[in-house]
Design a protein around this motif. Structure first.
Motif, PDB file in Angstrom:
ATOM      1  N   TYR A 154      97.289  -5.676 -17.295  1.00  0.00           N
ATOM      2  CA  TYR A 154      96.938  -5.669 -18.998  1.00  0.00           C
ATOM      3  C   TYR A 154      95.939  -6.347 -19.284  1.00  0.00           C
ATOM      4  CZ  TYR A 154     102.009  -5.826 -19.915  1.00  0.00           C
ATOM      5  OH  TYR A 154     103.327  -5.657 -19.960  1.00  0.00           O
ATOM      6  N   CYS A 176     104.887  -6.442 -25.957  1.00  0.00           N
ATOM      7  CA  CYS A 176     104.196  -4.946 -24.995  1.00  0.00           C
ATOM      8  C   CYS A 176     105.675  -4.266 -24.392  1.00  0.00           C
ATOM      9  CB  CYS A 176     103.200  -5.274 -24.755  1.00  0.00           C
ATOM     10  SG  CYS A 176     101.665  -5.100 -24.760  1.00  0.00           S
ATOM     11  N   GLU A 177     105.825  -5.218 -23.754  1.00  0.00           N
ATOM     12  CA  GLU A 177     106.744  -4.731 -22.649  1.00  0.00           C
ATOM     13  C   GLU A 177     108.235  -4.372 -23.588  1.00  0.00           C
ATOM     14  OE1 GLU A 177     108.014  -5.102 -19.059  1.00  0.00           O
ATOM     15  OE2 GLU A 177     105.776  -4.682 -19.457  1.00  0.00           O
ATOM     16  N   LYS A 180     106.805  -0.589 -25.282  1.00  0.00           N
ATOM     17  CA  LYS A 180     105.548   0.387 -24.412  1.00  0.00           C
ATOM     18  C   LYS A 180     106.485   1.568 -24.471  1.00  0.00           C
ATOM     19  CE  LYS A 180     105.980  -1.398 -19.951  1.00  0.00           C
ATOM     20  NZ  LYS A 180     105.351  -2.274 -18.905  1.00  0.00           N
ATOM     21  N   ARG A 185     101.948   2.684 -22.125  1.00  0.00           N
ATOM     22  CA  ARG A 185     101.412   2.204 -23.138  1.00  0.00           C
ATOM     23  C   ARG A 185     101.412   1.470 -24.412  1.00  0.00           C
ATOM     24  NH1 ARG A 185      99.343   8.330 -26.147  1.00  0.00           N
ATOM     25  NH2 ARG A 185     101.742   7.414 -26.255  1.00  0.00           N
ATOM     26  N   ALA A 186     100.922   0.557 -24.261  1.00  0.00           N
ATOM     27  CA  ALA A 186     101.362  -0.185 -26.002  1.00  0.00           C
ATOM     28  C   ALA A 186     100.498  -1.014 -26.504  1.00  0.00           C
ATOM     29  CB  ALA A 186     102.414  -1.237 -25.416  1.00  0.00           C
ATOM     30  N   VAL A 187      99.929  -1.644 -27.044  1.00  0.00           N
ATOM     31  CA  VAL A 187      99.523  -2.490 -28.038  1.00  0.00           C
ATOM     32  C   VAL A 187     100.115  -3.647 -28.863  1.00  0.00           C
ATOM     33  CG1 VAL A 187      97.102  -2.817 -29.638  1.00  0.00           C
ATOM     34  CG2 VAL A 187      97.759  -0.282 -28.028  1.00  0.00           C
ATOM     35  N   ALA A 188      99.451  -4.876 -28.513  1.00  0.00           N
ATOM     36  CA  ALA A 188     100.174  -6.431 -29.520  1.00  0.00           C
ATOM     37  C   ALA A 188      99.208  -7.062 -30.148  1.00  0.00           C
ATOM     38  CB  ALA A 188     100.740  -7.046 -28.067  1.00  0.00           C
ATOM     39  N   PHE A 240      96.196  -4.595 -24.679  1.00  0.00           N
ATOM     40  CA  PHE A 240      96.175  -3.519 -24.319  1.00  0.00           C
ATOM     41  C   PHE A 240      97.439  -3.297 -22.815  1.00  0.00           C
ATOM     42  CE2 PHE A 240      93.504  -4.068 -27.160  1.00  0.00           C
ATOM     43  CZ  PHE A 240      92.823  -3.064 -28.378  1.00  0.00           C
ATOM     44  N   THR A 241      98.233  -2.428 -23.084  1.00  0.00           N
ATOM     45  CA  THR A 241      98.214  -2.521 -21.649  1.00  0.00           C
ATOM     46  C   THR A 241      97.349  -0.922 -20.498  1.00  0.00           C
ATOM     47  OG1 THR A 241      99.481  -0.179 -22.613  1.00  0.00           O
ATOM     48  CG2 THR A 241     101.007  -2.225 -21.672  1.00  0.00           C
ATOM     49  N   SER A 244      97.371   2.951 -21.819  1.00  0.00           N
ATOM     50  CA  SER A 244      96.770   2.826 -23.401  1.00  0.00           C
ATOM     51  C   SER A 244      94.712   3.316 -23.223  1.00  0.00           C
ATOM     52  CB  SER A 244      97.014   1.589 -23.638  1.00  0.00           C
ATOM     53  OG  SER A 244      96.572   0.015 -24.002  1.00  0.00           O
TER      54      SER A 244
END
Length: 316
Positions: A154, A176-177, A180, A185-188, A240-241, A244
């Protein structure tokens, strides 16, 4: 490079394996007075939640355990990347001194903006790295540069003033968990939207609140739907993961205050899930933001972003 044929298109969105769990990127421009307190609260939380502590983590999809670093990724550990953005004061020396003294058996405890004087936190050598840019690029340029060197599963960036409550990082990890996709992929997005109407916002000047509402209106008009739906794009606390990053960082153009919006626009265009998470926030003295001129600059920057990406001047 993929467009130029230097690498196969299939490799354009690949990234090296993570070496630790969490990377914190701190952009800093002339922050010698505020940096130590922010770092004190950050490393205390990072070490408590994501430090090795002589244990091994286990694979798990449990979001609450993932947020504490106890389970989830096969690695543990953390790092802080402080990016001095052409600072002309003692920012670099302050960062290096913090890293040096916190490797001692009894480290000092600078007063932080949220917790006051906390407990001493001893860090491992190499946990804090300092990058000194020769020229001032802007906050966006410093963040982007730091993210290119991140080693974490992360990667979060946070302002050097410590205005965002760092202990809310766990909320971003959990967000994010949950969000994703199959590629991880994920953005918090840390958000202060829940604070509208509270004393922290009401005490702001009428001019600042008026310009804030005008910017949000312009944002809704000029940005794509998912980005426009985010109520607070400008909070300096985003996670950000690792998967991503190749879809965002190589394509960044904005290096000023509007860079947050471009990050979100790029995430949206790549189909990366975005989630808005409430975080604590407080006003901290010493801000370098010029309300009128920087608001005007953000408005112009937003129009440039929309034109550049919308008209095909910029492309992946």
């Amino acid at each position: 490079m993929a467009r130029q044929g230097q690498i196969p298109p299939s490799e354009a969105d690949q990234i090296t394996e993570a070496e630790l769990f969490m990377t914190l990127v701190v952009p800093a421009y002339n922050e010698q007075h505020r940096l130590s307190g922010m770092l004190e609260e950050a490393v205390e939380y990072l070490e408590a939640e994501y430090g090795h502590h002589g244990t091994h983590s286990k694979s798990s999809s449990n979001g609450s355990l993932q947020a504490s670093g106890q389970q989830g990724d096969a690695r543990r550990g953390w790092e802080v990347l402080i990016v001095s953005d052409g600072s002309t004061d003692q920012t670099v020396a302050t960062a290096l001194q913090f890293a040096k003294t916190h490797q001692l058996a009894t480290p000092p405890t600078p007063k932080g903006p949220w917790n006051g004087i906390g407990k001493p936190t001893r860090i491992t050598p190499g946990a804090i790295r300092v990058i000194a840019l020769e020229e001032n690029r802007g906050k966006g340029g410093a963040v982007t540069h730091g993210m290119r060197h991140a080693r974490g599963t992360y990667v979060v960036f946070a302002d050097a003033d410590g205005a965002s409550r760092f202990t809310d990082l766990g909320n971003l990890v959990r967000g994010c968990e949950r969000a994703k996709d199959q590629l991880g992929r994920a953005v918090a997005v840390g958000s202060r939207a829940h604070m509208v109407g509270t004393e922290a916002v009401v005490k702001r000047s009428l001019l600042r609140n008026t310009l804030m509402h005008a910017f949000h209106l312009l944002l809704r008009l000029l940005s794509p739907p998912a980005t426009a739906a985010i109520r607070d794009t400008q909070c300096g606390f985003k996670l950000f993961t690792r998967p991503s990053l190749p879809y965002i960082i190589p394509y960044m153009h904005s290096e000023g205050w509007i860079f947050d919006v471009e990050m979100l626009m790029l995430a949206e265009s790549a189909g990366i899930p975005m989630v808005e998470c409430p975080v604590g926030w407080k006003e901290v003295g010493g801000s370098k933001l010029n309300v009128v001129w920087d608001s005007l600059g953000m408005a112009i920057g937003l129009a440039v972003l929309r034109g550049g990406w919308g008209m095909g001047v910029w492309r992946r």
